[in-house]
Design a protein around this motif. Structure first.
Motif, mmCIF file in Angstrom:
data_model
loop_
_atom_site.group_PDB
_atom_site.id
_atom_site.type_symbol
_atom_site.label_atom_id
_atom_site.label_comp_id
_atom_site.label_asym_id
_atom_site.label_seq_id
_atom_site.Cartn_x
_atom_site.Cartn_y
_atom_site.Cartn_z
ATOM 1 N N MET A 1 24.782 0.345 28.459
ATOM 2 C CA MET A 1 24.824 -0.938 27.744
ATOM 3 C C MET A 1 23.407 -1.480 27.523
ATOM 4 O O MET A 1 23.089 -2.028 26.468
ATOM 5 N N GLU A 2 22.576 -1.348 28.538
ATOM 6 C CA GLU A 2 21.200 -1.819 28.420
ATOM 7 C C GLU A 2 20.440 -1.047 27.338
ATOM 8 O O GLU A 2 19.624 -1.623 26.620
ATOM 9 N N VAL A 3 20.746 0.249 27.255
ATOM 10 C CA VAL A 3 20.083 1.068 26.232
ATOM 11 C C VAL A 3 20.467 0.589 24.835
ATOM 12 O O VAL A 3 19.629 0.475 23.935
ATOM 13 N N VAL A 4 21.765 0.287 24.652
ATOM 14 C CA VAL A 4 22.248 -0.201 23.354
ATOM 15 C C VAL A 4 21.604 -1.537 23.012
ATOM 16 O O VAL A 4 21.151 -1.757 21.881
ATOM 17 N N ASN A 5 21.544 -2.431 23.985
ATOM 18 C CA ASN A 5 20.914 -3.733 23.752
ATOM 19 C C ASN A 5 19.431 -3.595 23.412
ATOM 20 O O ASN A 5 18.908 -4.301 22.544
ATOM 21 N N SER A 6 18.778 -2.660 24.095
ATOM 22 C CA SER A 6 17.355 -2.435 23.845
ATOM 23 C C SER A 6 17.130 -1.915 22.428
ATOM 24 O O SER A 6 16.223 -2.377 21.713
ATOM 25 N N MET A 7 17.978 -0.970 22.010
ATOM 26 C CA MET A 7 17.872 -0.435 20.645
ATOM 27 C C MET A 7 18.148 -1.520 19.614
ATOM 28 O O MET A 7 17.475 -1.608 18.582
ATOM 29 N N PHE A 8 19.155 -2.350 19.904
ATOM 30 C CA PHE A 8 19.505 -3.438 18.990
ATOM 31 C C PHE A 8 18.341 -4.419 18.844
ATOM 32 O O PHE A 8 18.013 -4.864 17.735
ATOM 33 N N GLN A 9 17.680 -4.729 19.949
ATOM 34 C CA GLN A 9 16.539 -5.638 19.919
ATOM 35 C C GLN A 9 15.366 -5.036 19.133
ATOM 36 O O GLN A 9 14.681 -5.735 18.379
ATOM 37 N N GLU A 10 15.157 -3.725 19.299
ATOM 38 C CA GLU A 10 14.077 -3.054 18.574
ATOM 39 C C GLU A 10 14.344 -3.048 17.073
ATOM 40 O O GLU A 10 13.415 -3.236 16.269
ATOM 41 N N ILE A 11 15.612 -2.844 16.696
ATOM 42 C CA ILE A 11 15.965 -2.855 15.277
ATOM 43 C C ILE A 11 15.752 -4.238 14.681
ATOM 44 O O ILE A 11 15.202 -4.386 13.581
ATOM 45 N N ILE A 12 16.163 -5.252 15.411
ATOM 46 C CA ILE A 12 15.973 -6.632 14.949
ATOM 47 C C ILE A 12 14.482 -6.940 14.800
ATOM 48 O O ILE A 12 14.044 -7.525 13.795
ATOM 49 N N GLU A 13 13.713 -6.526 15.798
ATOM 50 C CA GLU A 13 12.267 -6.769 15.759
ATOM 51 C C GLU A 13 11.626 -6.050 14.582
ATOM 52 O O GLU A 13 10.712 -6.580 13.933
ATOM 53 N N PHE A 14 12.120 -4.833 14.302
ATOM 54 C CA PHE A 14 11.603 -4.057 13.172
ATOM 55 C C PHE A 14 11.801 -4.815 11.863
ATOM 56 O O PHE A 14 10.860 -4.998 11.076
ATOM 57 N N PHE A 15 13.040 -5.268 11.605
ATOM 58 C CA PHE A 15 13.331 -5.957 10.351
ATOM 59 C C PHE A 15 12.637 -7.311 10.265
ATOM 60 O O PHE A 15 12.210 -7.732 9.188
ATOM 61 N N VAL A 16 12.508 -7.986 11.393
ATOM 62 C CA VAL A 16 11.791 -9.273 11.406
ATOM 63 C C VAL A 16 10.335 -9.055 11.017
ATOM 64 O O VAL A 16 9.763 -9.820 10.209
ATOM 65 N N THR A 17 9.726 -8.014 11.586
ATOM 66 C CA THR A 17 8.323 -7.708 11.261
ATOM 67 C C THR A 17 8.174 -7.327 9.795
ATOM 68 O O THR A 17 7.220 -7.757 9.127
ATOM 69 N N VAL A 18 9.107 -6.509 9.293
ATOM 70 C CA VAL A 18 9.057 -6.093 7.889
ATOM 71 C C VAL A 18 9.165 -7.300 6.964
ATOM 72 O O VAL A 18 8.388 -7.455 6.016
ATOM 73 N N ILE A 19 10.136 -8.169 7.225
ATOM 74 C CA ILE A 19 10.338 -9.358 6.382
ATOM 75 C C ILE A 19 9.130 -10.288 6.460
ATOM 76 O O ILE A 19 8.707 -10.879 5.459
ATOM 77 N N ARG A 20 8.557 -10.409 7.633
ATOM 78 C CA ARG A 20 7.436 -11.335 7.830
ATOM 79 C C ARG A 20 6.169 -10.840 7.150
ATOM 80 O O ARG A 20 5.416 -11.632 6.552
ATOM 81 N N TYR A 21 5.886 -9.527 7.232
ATOM 82 C CA TYR A 21 4.603 -9.013 6.762
ATOM 83 C C TYR A 21 4.633 -8.431 5.352
ATOM 84 O O TYR A 21 3.566 -8.186 4.779
ATOM 85 N N THR A 22 5.805 -8.213 4.781
ATOM 86 C CA THR A 22 5.869 -7.660 3.422
ATOM 87 C C THR A 22 5.096 -8.501 2.408
ATOM 88 O O THR A 22 4.302 -7.957 1.622
ATOM 89 N N PRO A 23 5.268 -9.832 2.372
ATOM 90 C CA PRO A 23 4.486 -10.625 1.403
ATOM 91 C C PRO A 23 2.981 -10.597 1.657
ATOM 92 O O PRO A 23 2.192 -10.789 0.726
#
Length: 252
Positions: A1-23
């Motif tokens: 379960m911790e592994v799944v949560n960790s992956m989910f957090q990394e995916i969220i962080e990835f998209f947040v970074t992409v959305i933030r830095y694209t402009p």
């Protein structure tokens, strides 16, 4: 379960970074486009002039062009850029980072464009040269009015590949302090330590630019083919009309 949560957090962080830095990449994209367009235009001019000199039948000019092509093809583009930006000032010739990058990329692309044009010109049937000379055209008139237009059509696919390479090669301008896409990527990575999302954004921008250019060149190639077919149809129609008139005259 911790592994799944960790992956989910990394995916969220990835998209947040992409959305933030694209402009924030827009200034780098604009600089990359300016550098690429200018270097492609100057490189094409270099290539066209070099091709004409190569077919001038003057040995000195032909040897100069051959030496130019040998130097460019035998040395890395990175070394050429460093030489222009850091080496030339040692002998009193100084350019800004943008001008150095544009000249370096154009100088590099020009050698390959010469070879592209040369192959296209040599692929034109020699009978067309003889026919144009028989009509009273000089060698240069024949080259300008008959040979080069056809050679340009045949060289579009190869030119398109070279233009795409020139866009991707513009990333090397970061070594001479040019703030284009790759330089911005390095700066953002140093600030965030998020390597993958930052370089993912840069890769997407490069992909979009090259995809748009590829599509534009495909449309140009299709347009030229359509025009060529239309001209052939008009010529065929005129030939049929002439033959019909000849038959009619014989019948009378």
């Amino acid at each position: 379960m911790e592994v799944v949560n960790s992956m989910f957090q990394e995916i969220i962080e990835f998209f947040v970074t992409v959305i933030r830095y694209t402009p924030k990449f827009i200034p780098g994209v604009i600089m990359t486009l300016k550098l690429s367009v200018l270097s492609i235009l100057i490189g094409t001019i270099f290539g066209l002039i070099g091709t004409l000199l190569k077919f001038s039948q003057r040995k000195i000019l032909m040897k100069i062009i051959d030496a130019y092509i040998t130097v460019v093809r035998g040395t890395p583009l990175l070394l050429q850029l460093i030489f222009i930006f850091y080496g030339l000032p040692q002998i009193g010739i100084t350019f800004s980072a943008f001008v150095s990058a544009a000249l370096g990329l154009a100088f590099h692309s020009g050698a390959y464009i010469i070879e592209i044009f040369r192959g296209a010109v040599e692929s034109i049937d020699n009978g067309q040269r003889e026919a144009s000379r028989a009509l009273g055209m000089t060698k240069w008139q024949s080259m300008r009015r008959v040979i080069l237009p056809q050679a340009f059509k045949r060289s579009i696919p190869a030119l398109g590949n070279q233009f795409i390479i020139a866009i991707k090669d513009s990333s090397l301008a970061s070594v001479i302090t040019m703030t284009e896409l790759l330089m911005l990527s390095k700066q953002f990575v140093a600030a965030t330590y998020n390597v993958f999302p930052i370089f993912f954004i840069a890769g997407c921008y490069y992909l979009i630019i090259t995809a748009v250019l590829s599509k534009a060149l495909q449309l140009l190639e299709y347009k030229l083919k359509v025009n060529e077919r239309e001209m052939k149809d008009v010529k065929s129609e005129k030939i049929v009309q002439v033959l019909w008139r000849v038959r009619s005259t014989k019948g009378n």
